[in-house]
Design a protein around this motif. Sequence first.
Motif, short mmCIF file in Angstrom:
data_model
loop_
_atom_site.label_atom_id
_atom_site.label_comp_id
_atom_site.label_asym_id
_atom_site.label_seq_id
_atom_site.Cartn_x
_atom_site.Cartn_y
_atom_site.Cartn_z
N GLY A 66 -7.40 -4.99 -4.58
CA GLY A 66 -7.64 -3.97 -3.58
C GLY A 66 -8.87 -3.13 -3.88
N PRO A 67 -9.18 -2.18 -3.02
CA PRO A 67 -8.51 -1.91 -1.74
C PRO A 67 -8.96 -2.90 -0.66
CG PRO A 67 -10.33 -0.41 -2.01
CD PRO A 67 -10.28 -1.24 -3.28
N THR A 104 -8.45 1.25 5.99
CA THR A 104 -8.49 1.06 4.54
C THR A 104 -7.12 1.37 3.96
OG1 THR A 104 -10.81 1.77 4.54
CG2 THR A 104 -9.68 1.72 2.42
N ASP A 105 -6.63 0.48 3.09
CA ASP A 105 -5.38 0.73 2.40
C ASP A 105 -5.58 0.51 0.91
OD1 ASP A 105 -4.33 -2.05 1.45
OD2 ASP A 105 -4.86 -2.41 3.56
N ASP A 106 -4.71 1.12 0.10
CA ASP A 106 -4.82 1.03 -1.36
C ASP A 106 -3.87 -0.01 -1.93
OD1 ASP A 106 -2.48 2.31 -0.78
OD2 ASP A 106 -2.77 3.99 -2.17
N ALA A 158 0.83 -1.20 0.00
CA ALA A 158 0.00 0.00 0.00
C ALA A 158 0.86 1.25 0.00
CB ALA A 158 -0.93 -0.01 1.21
#
Length: 421
Positions: free
Chosen positions: A410-411, A374-376, A313
């Motif tokens: 993702g995410p 939340t991560d990308d 991320a």
Amino acid sequence: MVMWVRRGLRISVGLAIGGCTAVVSLVYAALSGLALLCVFVWPRVRQAVLRAVARGARRLAQVERRRLAYFLDVEIGSSYGGSRALGYLAVRWLLAPLGCLVVFSALIGALYGSLIIWGWPMFHSYNRDAQIASSVAGMFLLFLAAQSLFGVVALEQRLAWHFLGADPQDELRRRIEELASSRAGVVAAVDDERRRIERDLHDGVQQRLVALGMLLGRARRGQDAARTHALLAQAHEESRQALDELREVAWRVYPTVLDEAGLRAALETVAERVGLPVRLDYGLTAEPATEVRTVAYFVISEAVTNAVKHSGAQHVHIAVTRAPAESAPPAPVPVAAGLGAGDGLPEPAPPRPPARTTRGADRAPSFVLRARITDDGTGGADPTGSGLLGLARRVAAIDGTLRVDSPPGGPTTITAELPCA
């Protein structure tokens, strides 16, 4: 004494209202039966009438649930179907006349029981002995009616449990099974945490200390002053790195800032320690309980660590908010699953929901702490993996829920909901 009088008056009003609603329930059950009888030979029309009857029965049952909760201190779950609601309405009217009779008897007993107070100056020309006897008889009738009030409440409770709610013994067994499962999960999570700490100490700090000892030994045996100085400088750097790793291990075990400055400060420290941009939105105005903030911290910290190590991320967003207690699912599960419900007739008996029999029987959560990370990254996180499963066990130990949404590409979003009393 005043409390019992108030409760008796509230129960009396509830039973009196129940007598009125029973008339409506009886009329509705009769009209529903007549309507179903008229369309019995037409399957499609019968199904449409069944759905309409079920919706109406659920609405009337909802009115009865509110009456039971407000006046009689009996709370029933709301996961019943239309057939069970219609059965409750069709049977409850048999109990309503008994409740009205008890309330009427209580009023007559109170009237005659107080005759010795208000009737003495008003009927002074009548027989005093007859007034005293009437007053004593009225008090006795009031006593019997008061005892009968609680008996009728018990009957109302049993009837509502039978058709709409869960039996206390079934609920107790279900709760014992949940606690046994969560306890086993906590034990497994603690064992996993111990093994992780052992690996961190063995692979990190212990190796640093071994290297430090070897450098000091070489410096001690050396004859060249310049080489000895270089070895001591290297040993000093090794000791500094060993101290940093020891602090890192201690921080992962339990950060002292969590007790000293609270959850927000601890999460800000987590955001500062990772090597990528982290945005923290903290929406709590009051500090949660110790066990809640501890679980919230470890869930967020582990989720951020996983995002840094495994997902690739570039940005992480942490949101800690307060949600109404109604949004929390009633039973803890590691990963949330969707549920469906039908409202037609006939229908299979659904699992009976948890129900509190009286107010204060257990402490209901006043709000829910919702932590969303939340991560990308690339996604594809496995909810059954050791890391996320350990987090789910931590959350389940305090009757919370953990949801993982991580499609390939993702995410990744991890949401923990923790009930706060």
